[in-house]
Design a protein around this motif. Sequence first.
Motif, mmCIF file in Angstrom:
data_model
loop_
_atom_site.group_PDB
_atom_site.id
_atom_site.type_symbol
_atom_site.label_atom_id
_atom_site.label_comp_id
_atom_site.label_asym_id
_atom_site.label_seq_id
_atom_site.Cartn_x
_atom_site.Cartn_y
_atom_site.Cartn_z
ATOM 1 N N LYS A 45 -13.080 1.286 -11.695
ATOM 2 C CA LYS A 45 -11.606 1.738 -12.085
ATOM 3 C C LYS A 45 -11.073 2.284 -10.606
ATOM 4 C CE LYS A 45 -9.284 4.873 -15.364
ATOM 5 N NZ LYS A 45 -8.586 4.364 -16.321
ATOM 6 N N MET A 46 -11.804 2.781 -9.937
ATOM 7 C CA MET A 46 -11.585 3.471 -8.646
ATOM 8 C C MET A 46 -12.420 3.167 -7.485
ATOM 9 S SD MET A 46 -9.781 6.888 -7.138
ATOM 10 C CE MET A 46 -11.558 7.897 -6.843
ATOM 11 N N THR A 84 1.017 -1.095 -0.167
ATOM 12 C CA THR A 84 -0.035 -0.084 -0.035
ATOM 13 C C THR A 84 0.759 0.991 0.049
ATOM 14 O OG1 THR A 84 -1.558 -1.164 1.375
ATOM 15 C CG2 THR A 84 -1.850 1.220 1.314
ATOM 16 N N ASP A 115 -4.474 0.189 -2.600
ATOM 17 C CA ASP A 115 -3.192 0.623 -3.326
ATOM 18 C C ASP A 115 -2.970 1.677 -2.914
ATOM 19 O OD1 ASP A 115 -3.356 -1.340 -5.967
ATOM 20 O OD2 ASP A 115 -5.520 -0.678 -5.324
ATOM 21 N N TYR A 116 -3.688 2.621 -2.297
ATOM 22 C CA TYR A 116 -3.479 3.903 -1.786
ATOM 23 C C TYR A 116 -3.977 3.997 -0.240
ATOM 24 C CZ TYR A 116 -1.807 5.259 -6.195
ATOM 25 O OH TYR A 116 -1.120 5.346 -7.386
ATOM 26 N N ASP A 123 -9.901 -2.082 -9.979
ATOM 27 C CA ASP A 123 -8.543 -1.565 -10.447
ATOM 28 C C ASP A 123 -7.807 -0.894 -9.301
ATOM 29 O OD1 ASP A 123 -9.441 -2.473 -12.944
ATOM 30 O OD2 ASP A 123 -9.711 -0.761 -14.003
ATOM 31 N N CYS A 124 -8.461 -0.029 -8.802
ATOM 32 C CA CYS A 124 -7.480 0.834 -7.755
ATOM 33 C C CYS A 124 -8.249 1.096 -6.572
ATOM 34 C CB CYS A 124 -7.035 1.965 -8.520
ATOM 35 S SG CYS A 124 -6.390 3.073 -7.121
ATOM 36 N N LYS A 141 -2.725 11.780 -7.882
ATOM 37 C CA LYS A 141 -2.794 10.300 -8.100
ATOM 38 C C LYS A 141 -4.004 10.190 -8.982
ATOM 39 C CE LYS A 141 0.236 8.948 -5.004
ATOM 40 N NZ LYS A 141 1.757 9.110 -5.250
ATOM 41 N N GLU A 143 -2.008 8.811 -11.994
ATOM 42 C CA GLU A 143 -1.811 7.443 -11.746
ATOM 43 C C GLU A 143 -2.970 6.718 -11.995
ATOM 44 O OE1 GLU A 143 0.790 6.706 -8.354
ATOM 45 O OE2 GLU A 143 1.936 8.488 -8.807
ATOM 46 N N ILE A 144 -4.139 6.980 -11.306
ATOM 47 C CA ILE A 144 -5.301 5.965 -11.538
ATOM 48 C C ILE A 144 -6.057 6.646 -12.653
ATOM 49 C CG2 ILE A 144 -7.388 5.483 -10.153
ATOM 50 C CD1 ILE A 144 -6.106 6.548 -7.398
#
Lengths: 257, 318
Positions: B258-259, A232, B297-298, B279-280, A249, A253-254
């Motif tokens: 996607k997110m 992460t 991911d974040y 995806d994220c 991001k 990135e996303i």
Amino acid sequence: MKIVVLVKQVFDKDSNINVSGDGVLTNREDLTLSTNESDAYALEEALQIKEKNGGEVIVVSVGNDSVLTVIKDGLAKGADRGLHVKIDNEESLDALDLAKLIHASIKDENIDMVLSGLQSDDKGNGQTGILLAELMNLSHASLVMGTEIQDDNSIRVKRELEGGWFQWTDLSLPTSLTIQSGINKPRYSSLRGIMMMKKKPIDVKSAEDLGFTALQKSKVMKMYIPEKTKETVYIEGSVNEIVDQLMDKFANEIKIF
Amino acid sequence: MSILVFIQQENGKINRLSLEAITGAQQLGAKLNQPVTACVFDENSANELKSYKLDKIVCINDSQLVEYNPITFANVMEQIISNENSTLIIAGHTYEARDWIPRLSARLDLPFVSDCTGFKTDPNFVVIRSIYQGKISSDVSIENNNGFISFQSGSFRADEIQVGSCEVIQVSVDLSQSTDLVRPGEKFQEATGAVDLSRAKIIVSVGRGIGKEENLPIAEELAKSLNAEIGASRPVVDYGWLPHERQVGSSGQTVIPKMYLALGISGAVQHQVGMKGSDCIVAINKDPNAPIFEIADYGIVEDLFEIVPKLTEKLNAR
Ligand SMILES: Cc1cc2nc3c(=O)[nH]c(=O)nc-3n(C[C@H](O)[C@H](O)[C@H](O)COP(=O)(O)OP(=O)(O)OC[C@H]3O[C@@H](n4cnc5c(N)ncnc54)[C@H](O)[C@@H]3O)c2cc1C
Ligand SMILES: Nc1ncnc2c1ncn2[C@@H]1O[C@H](COP(=O)(O)O)[C@@H](O)[C@H]1O
């Protein structure tokens, strides 16, 4: 209907639980306690069944003296009496031990129904109500999302299956139902309820009195913080910095813009 | 001594968790040096198992076993376990397994360690399971290695099943003792609303961390500025703050945006199974040990009420 409701006291969901290297909880004293989530729904369901069909609701909790709080809370909401099954090391009991202990404590009552939560928020065995059904020779249904008493001998329940499916199931009484969260809207205790609670009886039976010995056929040998499998990326800084980094991001990135 | 793996199927299709359980059983069999027997209540499924590395396939064909019934399943499995002299009985942690295994656990006085994620054999055999809502892992021993184990979805990989060849043995069991204590009826789906989260590109998902219904607009504003759909964890739906069609997870929808932005969601496995294919994954949670960070991911370890309004403001100013 004579209904036993099993209510467990657990650490609050927002608790930061820490364990030491040799796997013991280290910050027990700092943690707040509350009623296990699905048990609150089980209690409400029991109260509603009683209100419709008459009968008695008995709140049963296994643990040290601190569980009296959840028993009293059940009484304040409308249960008729409490049973405190006293044991100091509830945590070390496996599902089978716990079910046997509960069985020993209620076997002399002539019960029509046992209602419990489908899963405890701490051990998460998801078994107690079903083990009890077998030990007491009752029918059972798990993941119950609705109940309808048919007659003195049968009840129809709505069971939750996976992926948005449900199933009607008819059960012979007496029965043991494990209740899924969301089945009803649990009530709050009223001031009047709290006053009444003080007059309601709470039986105490200790594990020793019941002649209980834990066999611990399954046993927790070690506890630890889970290993992370994913890398992460943590975004840190002041609120403004975090938000700016997030915007970056999102864009680069996303790629959602 | 043998390992018995129970294969759940529906209309001849083997449950994915049962395939994963075969992988687990094979690996365990190799480590403990024990033969692995598979047991299934359907002929087609039994034939499908023939191409896997197993020591025995036991098939029970009986019209009483077509529809799931916990009492009947427990009665049959009691006989199979005794015939096969099985000491460890393994299954995928499905809604059926978690319903019938405890009955047999109590009847045979053998422990059932449920919802495990793996095992270790060095130095002694233990199974691994999550406790405290996924915040803590535990190693659990089973007396004499004799008992039931169910494995959580994703604990082993179905595509890692070892191939081989094995014959099917038809077995008949005595079902005359079966009672009608439990009478399963019709299966149905509740009328679903118009929201299909599975097609959403961006999902802002709200968990119990939102605190109260009155705080929902904070998340809704963010969703609006991201052109996102609102999703939710189960408690938010249980409380009636959002409709069931917004629920993500094993008893809700499965989503692959996607997110996926998780606000105040701890990341219980039943939630994860509905969204880990995103995806994220971006998670905002004030608890650094929340299991959601194991799949994010974040990660932002902060109070959502600090971050979200500022983020909406920045997005709207863009
Ligand atoms: C059979 C079964 C089926 C289930 N099906 C589903 C399902 O389909 N979907 C589902 O979601 N669940 C499901 N569950 C329930 C699941 O086990 C969890 O209980 C649930 O997902 C928890 O929801 P949550 O993360 O919102 O709440 P919690 O676990 O209570 O987590 C709340 C989180 O918010 C954080 N938080 C609190 N305040 C703040 C703040 N101000 N800022 C930032 N973070 C904050 C806390 O640190 C905590 O991590 C199911 C359970 C069972 C047993
Ligand atoms: N110590 C306890 N006291 C009272 N009820 C309990 C206790 N432990 C478990 N239960 C009940 O059994 C349910 C399932 O618990 P578990 O099998 O641990 O997941 C809980 O939701 C409670 O209703």
